[in-house]
Design a protein around this motif. Structure first.
Motif: not given
Length: 55
Positions: A35-41
């Protein structure tokens, strides 16, 4: 923490919503905080905007 929003209509993405994500395929192998990766990238497109092809 900022909530993810559709890049077209600015609607907030909620849990269990169907979304489409525009992003580069990751170079790294194995990561756990998806989730954090998708939000950031990624850039989120809600299902309504995707179906209307308004992006």
């Amino acid at each position: 923490m900022n909530k993810p929003k559709c890049i077209v209509c600015d609607k907030e993405i909620k849990e269990d919503d169907f979304v489409f994500i525009k992003m580069r395929y990751p170079k790294r192998k194995g990561f756990t905080e998806i989730k954090a990766y998708l939000r950031n990238e990624g850039k989120f497109i809600c299902e309504d905007c995707f179906n209307n092809k308004s992006y």
